[in-house]
Write an enzyme that holds these catalytic residues in place. Structure first.
Site, PDB file in Angstrom:
ATOM      1  N   ASP A   1      14.870  28.820  77.020  1.00 18.84           N
ATOM      2  CA  ASP A   1      13.684  28.495  76.230  1.00 18.84           C
ATOM      3  C   ASP A   1      12.421  29.099  76.858  1.00 18.84           C
ATOM      4  O   ASP A   1      12.167  28.925  78.050  1.00 18.84           O
ATOM      5  CB  ASP A   1      13.535  26.969  76.129  1.00 18.84           C
ATOM      6  CG  ASP A   1      12.519  26.564  75.073  1.00 18.84           C
ATOM      7  OD1 ASP A   1      12.341  27.316  74.095  1.00 18.84           O
ATOM      8  OD2 ASP A   1      11.909  25.486  75.238  1.00 18.84           O
ATOM      9  N   HIS A   2      11.671  29.824  76.009  1.00 19.41           N
ATOM     10  CA  HIS A   2      10.452  30.503  76.430  1.00 19.41           C
ATOM     11  C   HIS A   2      10.700  31.545  77.514  1.00 19.41           C
ATOM     12  O   HIS A   2       9.846  31.789  78.377  1.00 19.41           O
ATOM     13  CB  HIS A   2       9.368  29.495  76.856  1.00 19.41           C
ATOM     14  CG  HIS A   2       8.803  28.756  75.682  1.00 19.41           C
ATOM     15  ND1 HIS A   2       9.488  27.767  75.031  1.00 19.41           N
ATOM     16  CD2 HIS A   2       7.642  28.900  75.022  1.00 19.41           C
ATOM     17  CE1 HIS A   2       8.770  27.321  74.021  1.00 19.41           C
ATOM     18  NE2 HIS A   2       7.633  27.996  73.988  1.00 19.41           N
TER      19      HIS A   2
ATOM     20  N   GLU B   1      19.938  33.335  64.764  1.00 19.46           N
ATOM     21  CA  GLU B   1      18.811  34.108  65.277  1.00 19.46           C
ATOM     22  C   GLU B   1      17.644  34.021  64.292  1.00 19.46           C
ATOM     23  O   GLU B   1      16.481  33.991  64.679  1.00 19.46           O
ATOM     24  CB  GLU B   1      19.228  35.564  65.475  1.00 19.46           C
ATOM     25  CG  GLU B   1      18.177  36.411  66.166  1.00 19.46           C
ATOM     26  CD  GLU B   1      18.621  37.849  66.291  1.00 19.46           C
ATOM     27  OE1 GLU B   1      19.056  38.232  67.382  1.00 19.46           O
ATOM     28  OE2 GLU B   1      18.520  38.595  65.290  1.00 19.46           O
TER      29      GLU B   1
END
Ligand code: NI
Length: 139
Positions: free
Chosen positions: A81-82, A126
């Site tokens: 994440d990030h 995605e």
């Protein structure tokens, strides 16, 4: 007891670039289109993890979903994440981060963290329209 499948969803946001360094820039542009953008781009990924098994007679659970949530967080989400999937993630080093290759890498992480034989399916979106599914190396 019959086999039952339970599913947990998780999200992560990440940047990537699809680029095969063995091929020419022209080949990469043609093959990967916007996903070959040199300065990266992001996706809001949606990860779906399905676990199968016979409900435990004491709990009625195949797996405690709070425990599954924790396993997904610790082994996958926290690492992705990030992040930049090409640069920041040790277990993706050298992996071309297509959705297909990501589901294989995520499977390998979760199969190790879960009780043997429980993991049934990984699905990764995605985009809302594009996703890949993986049922493990034997399927
Ligand atoms: Ni992309």
């Amino acid at each position: 007891m019959p086999t039952v499948y339970v599913t947990r969803k998780a999200h992560f946001n990440a940047a990537h670039r699809l680029h095969n360094p063995e091929k020419s820039d022209e080949w990469n542009r043609t093959t990967f289109g916007p996903c070959n953008n040199p300065n990266w781009h992001g996706h809001n990924y949606e990860l779906t993890v399905t676990v199968g098994g016979k409900p435990n007679p004491d709990t009625g659970y195949v797996i405690d979903l709070a425990e599954l949530k924790h396993i997904i967080e610790e082994n996958v989400i926290r690492h992705l994440d990030h992040k930049n999937l090409n640069l920041d993630v040790p277990f993706l080093r050298g992996v071309l981060p297509s959705t297909e290759n990501l589901v294989i890498a995520i499977w390998d992480r979760l199969a190790e963290a879960l009780p043997a034989g429980k993991l049934y399916r990984i699905r990764l979106h995605e985009t809302q329209r594009n996703s890949a599914e993986y049922f493990g190396p034997d399927k």
